[in-house]
Each structure stands twice: as structure tokens, then as C-alpha cells.
Scaffold this active site. Structure first.
Site, PDB file in Angstrom:
ATOM      1  N   SER A 168     -63.823 -10.424 -22.198  1.00 44.65           N
ATOM      2  CA  SER A 168     -62.657 -10.184 -23.049  1.00 44.65           C
ATOM      3  C   SER A 168     -63.004  -9.790 -24.477  1.00 44.65           C
ATOM      4  CB  SER A 168     -61.772 -11.432 -23.077  1.00 44.65           C
ATOM      5  OG  SER A 168     -60.653 -11.211 -23.904  1.00 44.65           O
TER       6      SER A 168
ATOM      7  N   SER B 123     -60.337  -9.773 -26.554  1.00 42.60           N
ATOM      8  CA  SER B 123     -59.075 -10.180 -27.176  1.00 42.60           C
ATOM      9  C   SER B 123     -59.265 -10.896 -28.508  1.00 42.60           C
ATOM     10  CB  SER B 123     -58.278 -11.071 -26.222  1.00 42.60           C
ATOM     11  OG  SER B 123     -57.814 -10.323 -25.123  1.00 42.60           O
TER      12      SER B 123
ATOM     13  N   THR C 173     -54.033 -13.733 -18.685  1.00 43.46           N
ATOM     14  CA  THR C 173     -54.687 -12.714 -17.872  1.00 43.46           C
ATOM     15  C   THR C 173     -55.033 -13.297 -16.502  1.00 43.46           C
ATOM     16  OG1 THR C 173     -56.366 -10.967 -17.899  1.00 43.46           O
ATOM     17  CG2 THR C 173     -57.044 -13.135 -18.708  1.00 43.46           C
TER      18      THR C 173
ATOM     19  N   LYS D  24     -50.927 -14.679 -14.328  1.00 46.32           N
ATOM     20  CA  LYS D  24     -49.715 -14.001 -14.804  1.00 46.32           C
ATOM     21  C   LYS D  24     -48.472 -14.371 -13.992  1.00 46.32           C
ATOM     22  CE  LYS D  24     -52.060 -10.099 -16.965  1.00 46.32           C
ATOM     23  NZ  LYS D  24     -52.142  -8.630 -17.123  1.00 46.32           N
TER      24      LYS D  24
ATOM     25  N   ASN E 112     -47.401 -11.996 -19.383  1.00 48.79           N
ATOM     26  CA  ASN E 112     -48.710 -11.936 -20.041  1.00 48.79           C
ATOM     27  C   ASN E 112     -48.676 -12.471 -21.470  1.00 48.79           C
ATOM     28  OD1 ASN E 112     -47.465  -9.724 -21.396  1.00 48.79           O
ATOM     29  ND2 ASN E 112     -49.460  -8.756 -21.673  1.00 48.79           N
TER      30      ASN E 112
ATOM     31  N   ASP F 258     -47.417  -5.808 -20.905  1.00 54.71           N
ATOM     32  CA  ASP F 258     -48.271  -4.895 -20.139  1.00 54.71           C
ATOM     33  C   ASP F 258     -47.539  -3.608 -19.763  1.00 54.71           C
ATOM     34  OD1 ASP F 258     -50.560  -6.427 -20.119  1.00 54.71           O
ATOM     35  OD2 ASP F 258     -50.101  -7.419 -18.225  1.00 54.71           O
TER      36      ASP F 258
ATOM     37  N   GLY G 295     -54.598  -3.607  -5.692  1.00 55.12           N
ATOM     38  CA  GLY G 295     -54.424  -4.985  -6.135  1.00 55.12           C
ATOM     39  C   GLY G 295     -53.068  -5.544  -5.783  1.00 55.12           C
TER      40      GLY G 295
ATOM     41  N   GLY H 247     -51.966  -8.668  -7.611  1.00 51.70           N
ATOM     42  CA  GLY H 247     -51.644  -9.675  -8.619  1.00 51.70           C
ATOM     43  C   GLY H 247     -50.518  -9.245  -9.532  1.00 51.70           C
TER      44      GLY H 247
ATOM     45  N   GLY I 169     -58.792   0.630 -19.447  1.00 53.13           N
ATOM     46  CA  GLY I 169     -57.679  -0.207 -19.885  1.00 53.13           C
ATOM     47  C   GLY I 169     -57.634  -0.543 -21.364  1.00 53.13           C
TER      48      GLY I 169
END
Length: 215
Positions: A13, A15, A51, A55, A76, A91, A115, A117, A212
């Protein structure tokens, strides 16, 4: 104000670095086991991002879920106000921006989402809002899975919402792009590394692609 990011594994991350650059509040990374999620949410962190893989899991703990987040089924961002927990999904706008910045259009396109999720739900909502013609979800146990996904090689845009290819697993890719002759765009929500193996395949083929980080 005490803020942060929660997830199961956060070694990848950026972040904390990003938030320290743009704001003056304390922001930390909190790696949590699933059984510790509820205890953390009731703790003293006043706002936090969420994350993989939480979520969806945070939703039952919240007092209020924003209309968009509720429709998507993923949160998120959580903010505490007057003792109550409010959940949002930022998101959606981030993913739209990421695609637009890369010049990847979903309008009237067949879109494959990798995916199952919370972020895959966001990708599906974005694809619908951008007028995708058809949306296919690929998951390990779904009707379309990683054994038979090539029955949809007419796909025109692929969005990876899985963590496959994320640091330190840099040399993995959720799928091979061999046989996808109609691709006009590939997006990967992974941002570390900036160019995943999936995106490297797209770059080699001259296909528009984005990681991303803009999201």
C-alpha cells in the site's frame, strides 16, 4: 484526527504516503485478521479506508450506508460522526476516472471483470453506467471461471479487480491475453507494481491499458 486503512495484507500500500502528502491528520495502515474486524471498527480511529478483503464485511457494522455504496454492495470509506458509522464508496468515481484517463471506452463493449469481491461489484456498476453492451464476471467458482474464461475471447475490455499480480507476487497474472483478438482496453486496479504482468501483456500487444494508481 486519527485515520487509516484496513485490510488483511498491506505491504503493497501507498495509502499512508499519499495521505501524508495531501493532509495533516494521522494516517496509518492496520493489517487485520477477520476475527479482529469488529473490535477495530468499535475502536478510536475516526475515519478509515477499506481494502481487500473487507469491503463487503464492514457493512453489517455500519449505521448508515450511502445509496451508491449500498447499491454496489461494497464500502471503501467509513467515517464516524456522533457515535455512528457512515459508509461510502469512492471507488466508483476513481474507477471511472482511471478508465477515462487511459482513453478506455466501455460504451457498447463486451466487458470482462476478473474477481468476485467488493471491487468487482464496483466495476460492474461502472460498466453499467458507461453503457457496456455485455458484462461477464470471472471468478474461481462461478459459471465463468479461470478454466473456461476463453469461451469469451470476443471480450473487448478486461478489468482486473483481483490482487493477483500485486507486490510481492509481481510475476503472476490472473489470465493470459492469448486469443483475445478484439481487445481495446485492459485495466488493473493493482497499483504496485505500476505495470502488472497482465498490463505488460496488453502493452506488448499495443492495447490501451492502465494500472490502479489513478483510481
Amino acid at each position: 484526527m486519527k485515520c487509516g486503512l484496513i485490510g488483511k495484507t498491506l505491504k503493497h500500500s501507498y495509502s499512508k504516503i499519499i495521505h501524508q502528502m495531501i493532509a495533516e491528520y494521522d494516517y496509518d495502515l492496520y493489517e487485520l485478521a477477520p476475527e479482529n474486524l469488529g473490535e477495530f471498527i468499535k475502536g478510536d480511529v475516526q475515519a478509515f479506508n477499506v481494502t481487500i478483503p473487507y469491503k463487503k464485511d464492514v457493512i453489517p457494522f455500519l449505521d448508515y450506508v450511502d445509496t451508491r455504496a449500498n447499491a454496489i454492495g461494497a464500502v471503501n470509506t467509513v467515517v464516524k460522526r456522533d457515535g455512528k458509522l457512515y459508509g461510502y464508496n469512492t471507488d466508483f468515481d476513481g474507477m471511472k476516472y482511471m478508465l477515462d484517463r487511459a482513453g478506455i471506452s466501455l460504451e457498447n463493449k463486451k466487458v470482462m471483470i476478473l474477481g468476485s469481491g467488493g471491487t468487482s461489484n464496483t466495476a460492474k456498476a461502472v460498466a453499467k453506467s458507461l453503457n457496456a453492451r455485455e458484462i461477464i464476471k470471472v471468478s474461481r467458482s462461478g459459471q465463468v471461471n479461470y478454466d473456461n474464461y476463453k469461451t469469451h475471447v470476443d471480450t473487448e475490455v478486461i478489468i482486473n479487480t483481483t490482487p493477483v499480480g500485486m507486490y510481492p507476487d509481481n510475476f503472476s497474472s490472473p489470465i493470459s491475453l492469448d486469443g483475445f483478438e478484439n481487445l481495446s482496453g485492459v485495466a488493473d486496479v493493482v497499483y504496485n507494481p505500476r505495470l502488472t504482468k497482465l498490463l505488460f501483456q496488453a502493452k506488448e500487444r499495443g492495447i490501451k491499458h492502465t494500472g490502479g494508481l489513478p483510481m
